[in-house]
Design a protein around this motif. Structure first.
Motif, PDB file in Angstrom:
ATOM      1  N   TRP A 275       0.834  -1.227   0.225  1.00 34.42           N
ATOM      2  CA  TRP A 275       0.110  -0.110  -0.001  1.00 34.42           C
ATOM      3  C   TRP A 275       0.739   1.384   0.061  1.00 34.42           C
ATOM      4  O   TRP A 275       0.295   2.388  -0.432  1.00 34.42           O
ATOM      5  CB  TRP A 275      -0.996   0.109   1.208  1.00 34.42           C
ATOM      6  N   PHE A 276       2.150   1.266   0.547  1.00 34.95           N
ATOM      7  CA  PHE A 276       2.878   2.315   0.509  1.00 34.95           C
ATOM      8  C   PHE A 276       3.592   2.276  -1.069  1.00 34.95           C
ATOM      9  O   PHE A 276       4.467   1.589  -1.534  1.00 34.95           O
ATOM     10  CB  PHE A 276       4.172   2.253   1.460  1.00 34.95           C
TER      11      PHE A 276
ATOM     12  N   VAL B  75       0.174   6.662  -0.616  1.00 37.02           N
ATOM     13  CA  VAL B  75      -0.597   5.487  -0.119  1.00 37.02           C
ATOM     14  C   VAL B  75      -1.602   5.397  -0.941  1.00 37.02           C
ATOM     15  O   VAL B  75      -2.462   6.002  -1.477  1.00 37.02           O
ATOM     16  CB  VAL B  75      -1.056   5.930   1.370  1.00 37.02           C
TER      17      VAL B  75
ATOM     18  N   LEU C  14      -4.643  -0.439   1.678  1.00 35.91           N
ATOM     19  CA  LEU C  14      -4.457  -0.516   3.227  1.00 35.91           C
ATOM     20  C   LEU C  14      -5.502  -1.077   3.926  1.00 35.91           C
ATOM     21  O   LEU C  14      -5.411  -1.593   4.928  1.00 35.91           O
ATOM     22  CB  LEU C  14      -4.009   0.979   3.451  1.00 35.91           C
TER      23      LEU C  14
ATOM     24  N   ILE D 293      -3.644   5.824  10.219  1.00 38.43           N
ATOM     25  CA  ILE D 293      -3.085   5.844   8.905  1.00 38.43           C
ATOM     26  C   ILE D 293      -1.852   6.656   8.967  1.00 38.43           C
ATOM     27  O   ILE D 293      -0.674   5.992   8.610  1.00 38.43           O
ATOM     28  CB  ILE D 293      -3.887   6.502   7.771  1.00 38.43           C
TER      29      ILE D 293
ATOM     30  N   VAL E  58       1.932   5.148   8.288  1.00 35.47           N
ATOM     31  CA  VAL E  58       2.903   5.831   7.594  1.00 35.47           C
ATOM     32  C   VAL E  58       4.122   6.391   8.088  1.00 35.47           C
ATOM     33  O   VAL E  58       5.130   6.202   7.602  1.00 35.47           O
ATOM     34  CB  VAL E  58       2.132   7.131   6.729  1.00 35.47           C
TER      35      VAL E  58
END
Length: 153
Positions: free
Chosen positions: A45-46, A60, A65, A142, A146
């Motif tokens: 997801w990154f 993102v 995610l 989130i 991150v």
């Protein structure tokens, strides 16, 4: 109750799976999709970093995610969010989204909680005239993951 507590102006954010519902004030800007630098490692997801206003902003895919399909395709855009958690060095987060968000006035009486919450979902809701349930993301959670991914880069 005052109008301020009974309604807010929100944005319905298109993703490949369920759309998101965010308050307007969370959003800094909508820009075209372009990855400034891909992530050499990290979770799927990154994606990497978007270049926005002479800054590197972590990028993102919120769908991935939250366990949904990836958001990709010709209408893909980047939504720049204001970080809300006060973490040093994290002022914005970029989300890969599936198109142009729709502005929507959300009235309390038209909103119903419908599903389970999750690691990155504060609430799943149904708006009276929307076909699909919407996800209200947990922006604090989130931002936390991150921050952890950025520390490992």
């Amino acid at each position: 109750m005052s109008d301020a507590l009974d309604s807010l102006t929100g944005l319905i954010i298109p993703l490949a799976g369920q759309p998101l519902l965010l308050p307007n004030v969370a959003v800094a800007e909508l820009v075209g999709y372009r990855v400034g630098q891909t992530a050499p490692r990290g979770p799927e997801w990154f994606i990497g970093w978007a270049s926005w206003r002479d800054q590197k902003v972590p990028l993102v895919d919120p769908g991935l995610l939250m366990g949904q399909p990836p958001t990709e395709g010709p209408g893909t855009r980047i939504l720049i969010l204001n970080a809300v958690g006060g973490r040093p060095g994290l002022n914005f987060i970029a989300l890969r989204i599936g198109g142009i968000p729709r502005s929507r006035r959300v009235l309390r009486r038209e909103l119903a909680a419908t599903g389970q919450t999750g690691d990155f979902v504060s609430q799943q809701v149904q708006l009276l005239d929307e076909e699909q349930p919407l996800l209200i993301p947990d922006l604090e959670a989130i931002e936390q993951v991150v921050t952890e991914v950025l520390a490992a880069q």
